[in-house]
Design a protein around this motif. Sequence first.
Motif, mmCIF file in Angstrom:
data_model
loop_
_atom_site.group_PDB
_atom_site.id
_atom_site.type_symbol
_atom_site.label_atom_id
_atom_site.label_comp_id
_atom_site.label_asym_id
_atom_site.label_seq_id
_atom_site.Cartn_x
_atom_site.Cartn_y
_atom_site.Cartn_z
ATOM 1 N N MET A 1 -4.912 59.200 -26.397
ATOM 2 C CA MET A 1 -5.431 58.728 -27.882
ATOM 3 C C MET A 1 -4.261 58.614 -28.819
ATOM 4 O O MET A 1 -3.194 59.422 -28.764
ATOM 5 N N SER A 2 -4.168 57.468 -29.622
ATOM 6 C CA SER A 2 -3.136 57.417 -30.595
ATOM 7 C C SER A 2 -3.055 58.479 -31.463
ATOM 8 O O SER A 2 -4.164 58.884 -32.048
ATOM 9 N N GLU A 3 -1.685 58.877 -31.777
ATOM 10 C CA GLU A 3 -1.628 60.234 -32.938
ATOM 11 C C GLU A 3 -2.078 59.365 -34.108
ATOM 12 O O GLU A 3 -2.683 60.283 -35.134
ATOM 13 N N PHE A 4 -1.989 58.140 -34.416
ATOM 14 C CA PHE A 4 -2.453 57.699 -35.788
ATOM 15 C C PHE A 4 -3.561 56.884 -35.496
ATOM 16 O O PHE A 4 -3.878 55.867 -34.676
ATOM 17 N N ILE A 5 -4.663 57.059 -36.352
ATOM 18 C CA ILE A 5 -6.208 56.397 -36.313
ATOM 19 C C ILE A 5 -5.793 55.005 -37.110
ATOM 20 O O ILE A 5 -6.282 53.876 -36.720
ATOM 21 N N LEU A 6 -4.896 55.030 -38.007
ATOM 22 C CA LEU A 6 -4.755 53.755 -38.478
ATOM 23 C C LEU A 6 -3.128 53.495 -38.834
ATOM 24 O O LEU A 6 -2.347 54.513 -39.112
ATOM 25 N N ALA A 7 -2.872 52.130 -38.278
ATOM 26 C CA ALA A 7 -1.259 51.802 -38.591
ATOM 27 C C ALA A 7 -0.936 50.704 -38.943
ATOM 28 O O ALA A 7 -1.829 49.746 -38.428
ATOM 29 N N THR A 8 -0.076 50.121 -39.555
ATOM 30 C CA THR A 8 0.245 48.664 -39.740
ATOM 31 C C THR A 8 1.860 48.530 -39.340
ATOM 32 O O THR A 8 2.502 49.648 -39.592
ATOM 33 N N ARG A 9 2.128 47.519 -38.855
ATOM 34 C CA ARG A 9 3.416 47.334 -38.197
ATOM 35 C C ARG A 9 4.097 46.033 -39.042
ATOM 36 O O ARG A 9 3.288 44.870 -38.508
ATOM 37 N N ALA A 10 5.006 46.028 -39.738
ATOM 38 C CA ALA A 10 5.567 44.880 -40.211
ATOM 39 C C ALA A 10 4.603 43.606 -40.816
ATOM 40 O O ALA A 10 4.657 42.501 -40.441
ATOM 41 N N LEU A 11 3.669 44.214 -41.401
ATOM 42 C CA LEU A 11 2.552 43.379 -41.999
ATOM 43 C C LEU A 11 3.097 42.660 -43.455
ATOM 44 O O LEU A 11 3.823 42.922 -44.019
ATOM 45 N N LYS A 12 2.704 41.469 -42.848
ATOM 46 C CA LYS A 12 3.100 40.237 -44.085
ATOM 47 C C LYS A 12 2.036 39.491 -44.616
ATOM 48 O O LYS A 12 1.000 39.199 -43.892
ATOM 49 N N LYS A 13 2.025 39.292 -45.979
ATOM 50 C CA LYS A 13 1.111 38.326 -46.540
ATOM 51 C C LYS A 13 1.713 37.735 -47.829
ATOM 52 O O LYS A 13 2.005 38.600 -48.780
ATOM 53 N N ALA A 14 1.723 36.623 -47.709
ATOM 54 C CA ALA A 14 2.478 35.741 -48.958
ATOM 55 C C ALA A 14 1.170 34.931 -49.604
ATOM 56 O O ALA A 14 0.399 34.383 -48.969
ATOM 57 N N PHE A 15 1.342 34.738 -50.844
ATOM 58 C CA PHE A 15 0.406 33.672 -51.540
ATOM 59 C C PHE A 15 1.241 32.689 -51.994
ATOM 60 O O PHE A 15 1.960 33.031 -52.881
ATOM 61 N N GLY A 16 1.387 31.385 -51.343
ATOM 62 C CA GLY A 16 2.536 30.546 -51.832
ATOM 63 C C GLY A 16 3.942 31.234 -51.459
ATOM 64 O O GLY A 16 4.080 31.922 -50.512
ATOM 65 N N ALA A 17 4.712 31.174 -52.625
ATOM 66 C CA ALA A 17 6.060 31.590 -52.343
ATOM 67 C C ALA A 17 6.064 33.269 -52.694
ATOM 68 O O ALA A 17 7.189 33.895 -52.633
#
Length: 252
Positions: A1-17
Amino acid sequence: MSEFILATRALKKAFGAHKVLDGVDISVPRGEVVGLLGPNGSGKSTMLNAISGFLKPDAGEVLLSGQPVTGLESHAIARKGLIRTFQLPSMPHRMTVRDVLTAGSRTGANLGSIFKRAQQESEIEDLLVTFKLDHVANQPASSLSGGQKKLLSIATALRAQPQVLCLDEPTAGVHPKLRNDIVDILTSINARGVTMVIVEHDMGFVRNLCKRCLVLDRGSIIADCPPEKLSEDSRVVEAYLGKAIERGGVRP
Ligand SMILES: Nc1ncnc2c1ncn2[C@@H]1O[C@H](COP(=O)(O)OP(=O)(O)OP(=O)(O)O)[C@@H](O)[C@H]1O
């Protein structure tokens, strides 16, 4: 089982520029209560949306118990145990408060036995009392005050028995007297093992609940520390605390 219940890795979101999330990494151990802070417009709600499937990230990964859920629809992520509440919850016009809670059940459509039905009814009555909504249980949910809608949205989220609860400004618009009640309720939910990520500007509330805070600014996490250490971090004071206190933006 993962140590982390939630993780993000290099998460990206742009709105236009505008690169709102520019490679965000977070790791949340099971059972932790994490505050997600940052100036207005820094991307906190966008982060919750990307985690919970209300918005598709442009790149990167969202992991639930080590398994990728990136880009799944919000209902699929909810079924895997991550539920998100909203800053301004909208309520259906024709449903009473009790109806909304009943519909929020994971098993609501499949009450096979009288026992299950009785159990559900008793859970709903308990939630109505806990969230101080029992006196408005038969009123239309849309007629509630902003603070009461907040309470109802948290209570409804709990009906789905989440493992991870992401709360977007749970105390905004809630009467100060009720904020302490929300702290008590969330503390007892956490004691049952529910992990929480809480976006909140009320620093008193954050200090009462969160052992750890992540501060988001200009697309990145600029601090990861206990709440009492935030004011010692010059980047946090510069980006958030200092300016916000000057503007009265951080509720003390
Ligand atoms: N759907 C969208 N389209 C275009 N821009 C968006 C969209 N959603 C958010 N934004 C922009 O992304 C930025 C981050 O917004 P977001 O709501 O995530 O910030 P926040 O940190 O939650 O702010 P606040 O503390 O004021 O609630 C803002 O500049 C916002 O205008």
